[in-house]
Scaffold this motif. Structure first.
Motif, short mmCIF file in Angstrom:
data_model
loop_
_atom_site.label_atom_id
_atom_site.label_comp_id
_atom_site.label_asym_id
_atom_site.label_seq_id
_atom_site.Cartn_x
_atom_site.Cartn_y
_atom_site.Cartn_z
N ALA A 22 0.81 -1.22 0.00
CA ALA A 22 0.00 0.00 0.00
C ALA A 22 0.84 1.27 0.00
O ALA A 22 0.47 2.27 -0.62
CB ALA A 22 -0.94 0.00 1.21
N ALA A 23 1.99 1.24 0.68
CA ALA A 23 2.82 2.45 0.75
C ALA A 23 3.43 2.80 -0.61
O ALA A 23 3.88 3.93 -0.80
CB ALA A 23 3.92 2.26 1.77
N PHE A 24 3.43 1.87 -1.54
CA PHE A 24 4.06 2.10 -2.85
C PHE A 24 3.05 2.57 -3.89
O PHE A 24 3.30 2.47 -5.09
CB PHE A 24 4.75 0.82 -3.33
CG PHE A 24 5.87 0.38 -2.44
CD1 PHE A 24 7.14 0.91 -2.57
CD2 PHE A 24 5.64 -0.55 -1.43
CE1 PHE A 24 8.16 0.52 -1.73
CE2 PHE A 24 6.66 -0.94 -0.58
CZ PHE A 24 7.93 -0.41 -0.73
N ASN A 25 1.91 3.06 -3.44
CA ASN A 25 0.89 3.58 -4.35
C ASN A 25 1.24 5.02 -4.71
O ASN A 25 0.79 5.97 -4.07
CB ASN A 25 -0.49 3.50 -3.68
CG ASN A 25 -1.58 4.05 -4.57
OD1 ASN A 25 -1.45 4.06 -5.79
ND2 ASN A 25 -2.66 4.54 -3.96
N THR A 26 2.07 5.18 -5.74
CA THR A 26 2.53 6.50 -6.17
C THR A 26 2.29 6.66 -7.66
O THR A 26 2.02 5.68 -8.37
CB THR A 26 4.03 6.67 -5.87
OG1 THR A 26 4.78 5.80 -6.74
CG2 THR A 26 4.35 6.33 -4.42
N PRO A 27 2.43 7.87 -8.18
CA PRO A 27 2.27 8.09 -9.63
C PRO A 27 3.44 7.55 -10.46
O PRO A 27 3.48 7.78 -11.67
CB PRO A 27 2.19 9.62 -9.75
CG PRO A 27 1.91 10.12 -8.38
CD PRO A 27 2.54 9.14 -7.45
N SER A 28 4.36 6.85 -9.85
CA SER A 28 5.53 6.35 -10.57
C SER A 28 5.11 5.48 -11.75
O SER A 28 4.08 4.81 -11.73
CB SER A 28 6.42 5.54 -9.62
OG SER A 28 7.43 4.86 -10.35
#
Length: 707
Positions: A458-464
Motif C-alpha cells: 500500500a505504501a508504494f501507491n505513487t504516480p511512478s
C-alpha cells in the motif's frame, strides 16, 4: 478435499464408557470435546492442528447427532469471536487455530472475551508451532496468555493427560469465568496411545435454549465503567480461583517427588522428551519411571505458588526445562522463591540454549551438564575416547513448490516479464507461493501476514511509472485479503497489481475447501468466483487466467497489467487446481481403471539429449523437482544435459517455459499407455519400424562419410 481423510477414524468417536480408545492425539481431543458436552466448535486450519479441523469436518454427522454446532471459520478472528456464545449462556464452546500467527489474528476477540469473562466453559485449542520445523516467526503462546490473563494448559503428550486437560479445561474456565488456552505441540497432536473412554454427552444447555431465552449482562461487555472492574476481578477473584482449582484437581503432576535433593521442573509438553533424555542417562526407564524428582507443569500459566514451594523446599537445586524466550516461567518461579525467602538454587537457561526447540538431544546435553555440577554421582562413566569421524556435509536444499504446482508457471512468467520491464517491488504473502522468495525465482521483498500481500504494497501507491506487485493466495484472499487488500486498494485509488493465486483450496494448510473451491461440498457453499468478489468491491481491471501452465498467456497478462494506462487497481486471478490435491483425487481413480483393464494414457515430458545445449535455462526459470541433469551422451561435449525424472506429472510447464522464453526445442511430450488397445500396439510397431529404418539410414550415411 483435505490431504487426509479421517472418515474411518472418526467412527471411534462413538465409543462408550469403559471401552478402550486407541488412536492419535487429535482424535483424542475430539473425543474429549464430545465427552465434555461441548455445544459448539469452530476453527481455522493451520499446522500443527490442521488435522484437528479435518477430523471435526469428517465427524460432522456425529457432532450433529450430539447437538454440536461445527463451523469452519473464515479466519482465526472469526473463530475466536464465536466464543461470544459462552459469555452470557452456560454453553461450552471450543475453537482451534495455529499459534502464534492465528492467536495474533484472533487477539481482538480473545482480549475482549478475557476481559469480560465467560459463563460457559470456553476452550481455545492452539497448535504451538515453535521450533526447527516451524514455518512462522518464533514466538510462544505464553506471552498472550499472560497479556490477557487467560490460563494456559500444556499437557503431557500422553492421551489420558490430553483428554483430561480438555475436560478439566472446561471446568477450570467455568470455575474462574475465564477462557482457557490449551496448547498442543506437533508431537502431542500426532502421538499415538490409548485411554478408557466415557460416554459422549449432549450439551446440558443447547444453542436453541439460548435463542429461546436471550440473556444480557452489561457487566460482561468491555465498556466503561465495567472494563475497569474487569481488571480487578481478574486479579482479586479469577486468579486465586484458578490457583485453587489447579491445586485441588491436581492438574500439575509430581513424580518421585522425594527421591533426591535435586529435581526438575518441566513444561508438560516437554515431558516425553525430558524422559527420553533421562532414560539415555540411566535415570529413567522405558515405562517413564524416573529416579529424578519431577514437577510437571501441565498448567504453564498461572503458576501455583504452594506447589512450587512444596517441590523446591527440600531441594538443593532444581532445573527448569522451559523452551523458548523470553523465559517467563523462570522469571515467575524465581520471584516466588525469593518472595518466600527459599534459597533453593534455580537453574534455567544455563545448561540449555537460550532459544530454539528442546529436542531430546538438546535436553540430554543440558541435563548432563546440570547433573555434572549438582549430582555427578548419577552420571554414567564417561564413554571411551573415540577417533572423531568427519561428518558428511549434506547440501542445504531450500523448500520449494511441488512437482507440477500450478503456481510455478506464474512466477516463471513474472521473471520473464521482469526481464523486459525491469525489476519490480513484490509484496509476498503467506502460503505456498511464499516459496517464490527462494531460488530459483528470487521474487518477493517482504511478507506481513496471511492475506496481507496487497496491504504490504500500500505504501508504494505513487504516480511512478513502475507499479508495485503483490501476491495473494485464494486462502488469504478469503481470510481477509478481500477487504484489507483489494477493497483497501480500491478505496485509496491504488494503481498497483495484485496476483491472486487461485488453486481451489487452502493448499498450504492441507487442501481444505474455501468459498471459491470448484468441488461439491455437502456441508459448505462453494463455487463463488474470486473475480466476481473482486469486481463487487469496485475493481474494473480484472483478468482470470484459467490455465496457469500457459506461460506465454500468463506473461502477456502480467505485462498488460503493468503497462496499461487504465487507472485503478489491477487484479489477475491465476487459476489452476493444486497438483497435490489433483493427484490425490485422480490417482485412486487411475489405479482402479488400470486394475480393471481399461486403457489409460499418462502424459509426461522428456528432453532430447542430442538437441539439449546444456545451458540449463529451463531449470533456472522453473525449478521443477522433476527437472534435473544427467551426463551428456555426446563424448565431445562435457556439459551435462537436462532430463525429466519419472516423478513428472505431465503438467507441461517445463516445455511451456522453454517455448515462452525462446530457449530451445529439446522438450518433447510422450504418452505412456497402460492396457494398450490393438490399435495402440499396431501404431507403436509402425513407429518403431519407421524410426528403426531412419536410424539405419543415418548410420549408413555416417559410415560412408567416415572414410
Amino acid at each position: 478435499m483435505a490431504e487426509r481423510s479421517f472418515a474411518e477414524d472418526v467412527k471411534k468417536l462413538r465409543l462408550g464408557a469403559g471401552e478402550t480408545f486407541a488412536g492419535e492425539g487429535i482424535l483424542a481431543v475430539t473425543k474429549a470435546l464430545l465427552q465434555s458436552g461441548v455445544a459448539y466448535v469452530a476453527g481455522y486450519q493451520g499446522s500443527p492442528i490442521s488435522h484437528l479441523m479435518d477430523v471435526l469436518a469428517d465427524a460432522q454427522d456425529i457432532l450433529a447427532e450430539m447437538g454440536v454446532r461445527f463451523e469452519t471459520s473464515a479466519s482465526e478472528a472469526t473463530a475466536a469471536a464465536t466464543l461470544a456464545a459462552s459469555v452470557n449462556y452456560p454453553l461450552r464452546g471450543a475453537v482451534t487455530f495455529k499459534s502464534t500467527v492465528g492467536t495474533n489474528v484472533a487477539s481482538d476477540a480473545l482480549a475482549n472475551l478475557a476481559s469480560g469473562g465467560v459463563t460457559g466453559g470456553a476452550l481455545v485449542i492452539v497448535g504451538e508451532d515453535y521450533g526447527d520445523g516451524s514455518s512462522i516467526m518464533q514466538e510462544r503462546s505464553h506471552a498472550f496468555a499472560m497479556k490477557s490473563q487467560m490460563w494456559l494448559l500444556d499437557p503431557r503428550p500422553h492421551l489420558p493427560a490430553i483428554v483430561r486437560a480438555v475436560e478439566q479445561g472446561f471446568e477450570l474456565s467455568e470455575a474462574t469465568h475465564t477462557p482457557v488456552m490449551l496448547q498442543l505441540r506437533i508431537r502431542a497432536c500426532h502421538v499415538h496411545g490409548r485411554f478408557i473412554a466415557k460416554d459422549n454427552r449432549r450439551p446440558a444447555f443447547s444453542i436453541d435454549d439460548a435463542l429461546a431465552a436471550p440473556r444480557r449482562d452489561v457487566d460482561r461487555i468491555v465498556l466503561p465503567p465495567a472494563s475497569f472492574l474487569h481488571e480487578r476481578e481478574k486479579i482479586e477473584q479469577r486468579w486465586p480461583a484458578a490457583q485453587a482449582f489447579i491445586a485441588e484437581r491436581g492438574l500439575n503432576e509430581f513424580f518421585a517427588e522425594d527421591a533426591a535433593d535435586v529435581g526438575l521442573i518441566v513444561q508438560g509438553g516437554l515431558y516425553n522428551s525430558a524422559l527420553r533424555a533421562l532414560q539415555r542417562l540411566g535415570l529413567a526407564d522405558v515405562y517413564g519411571r524416573s529416579k529424578v524428582p519431577l514437577y510437571v507443569m501441565n498448567v504453564a500459566y498461572p503458576l501455583v505458588d504452594a506447589e512450587l514451594l512444596r517441590f523446591c523446599s527440600a531441594k538443593r537445586a532444581v532445573l527448569l526445562v522451559e523452551e523458548g524466550q523470553p523465559n517467563f516461567i523462570e522469571q515467575g518461579i524465581a520471584s516466588v522463591l525469593r518472595q518466600h525467602d527459599l534459597q533453593t538454587k534455580l537453574v534455567g537457561k544455563g545448561p540449555f540454549p537460550m532459544a530454539g526447540e528442546y529436542s531430546p538431544d538438546v535436553l540430554h546435553k543440558g541435563l548432563r551438564a546440570f547433573f555434572a555440577e549438582h549430582q555427578p554421582a548419577w552420571l554414567p562413566p564417561a564413554p571411551p575416547k573415540t577417533i572423531p569421524i568427519q561428518p558428511m556435509t549434506v547440501h542445504a536444499r531450500p523448500p520449494g513448490l511441488c512437482t507440477g504446482c500450478p503456481e510455478r508457471p506464474v512466477f516463471a512468467a513474472l521473471k520473464l516479464v521482469q526481464r523486459e520491464l525491469g525489476e519490480h517491488h513484490v509484496s509476498a504473502d503467506i502460503g505456498c507461493h511464499l516459496f517464490s522468495i527462494l531460488p530459483p525465482f528470487h521474487i518477493g521483498n517482504t511478507t506481513m501476514g496471511y492475506g496481507l500481500g496487497a496491504a504490504g504494497a500500500a505504501a508504494f501507491n505513487t504516480p511512478s511509472a513502475k507499479r508495485a506487485i503483490s501476491i495473494m493466495g485464494d486462502g488469504g484472499f478469503w481470510h481477509n485479503g478481500l477487504t484489507s487488500g483489494i477493497a483497501n486498494a480500491v478505496f485509496n485509488k491504488s494503481n498497483n497489481l495484485t496476483l491472486v493465486i487461485d488453486n481451489n483450496y487452502t493448499a498450504a494448510t492441507g487442501g481444505q475447501d474455501i468459498p471459491s473451491s470448484r468441488a461439491g461440498n455437502r456441508t459448505r457453499s462453494t463455487w463463488h468466483p474470486i473475480e466476481k468478489a473482486v469486481r463487487g468491491v469496485g475493481v474494473d481491471w480484472v483478468k482470470t487466467i484459467r490455465r496457469t501452465y500457459d506461460v506465454a498467456g500468463m506473461r502477456a497478462a502480467i505485462r498488460e497489467a503493468l503497462t496499461t494506462t487504465q487507472p485503478g487497481p489491477k487484479v489477475i486471478v491465476a487459476q489452476s487446481e493444486c497438483m497435490l490435491n489433483r493427484q490425490r483425487r485422480e490417482k485412486p481413480l487411475v489405479k482402479k481403471a488400470i486394475a480393471a483393464g481399461r486403457r489409460h494414457v499418462r502424459e509426461r515430458f522428456g528432453v532430447d539429449s542430442d538437441t539439449c545445449t546444456g545451458d540449463h535455462s529451463c531449470i533456472r526459470i522453473s525449478g521443477c523437482p522433476s527437472l534435473s541433469i544427467k551426463p551428456n551422451p555426446d563424448p565431445l561435449r562435457s556439459d551435462p544435459v537436462a532430463t525429466v525424472l519419472d516423478s513428472c506429472v505431465g503438467c507441461g510447464m517445463c516445455g511451456e517455459v522453454s517455448h515462452a522464453a525462446v530457449l530451445c526445442p529439446s522438450f518433447y511430450r510422450a504418452g505412456l499407455v497402460s492396457n494398450p488397445s490393438a490399435w495402440d500396439r499396431w501404431l507403436a510397431g509402425l513407429r518403431q519400424a519407421l524410426i528403426g529404418m531412419l536410424q539405419r539410414r543415418r548410420a549408413r550415411r555416417l559410415a560412408a562419410t567416415a572414410f
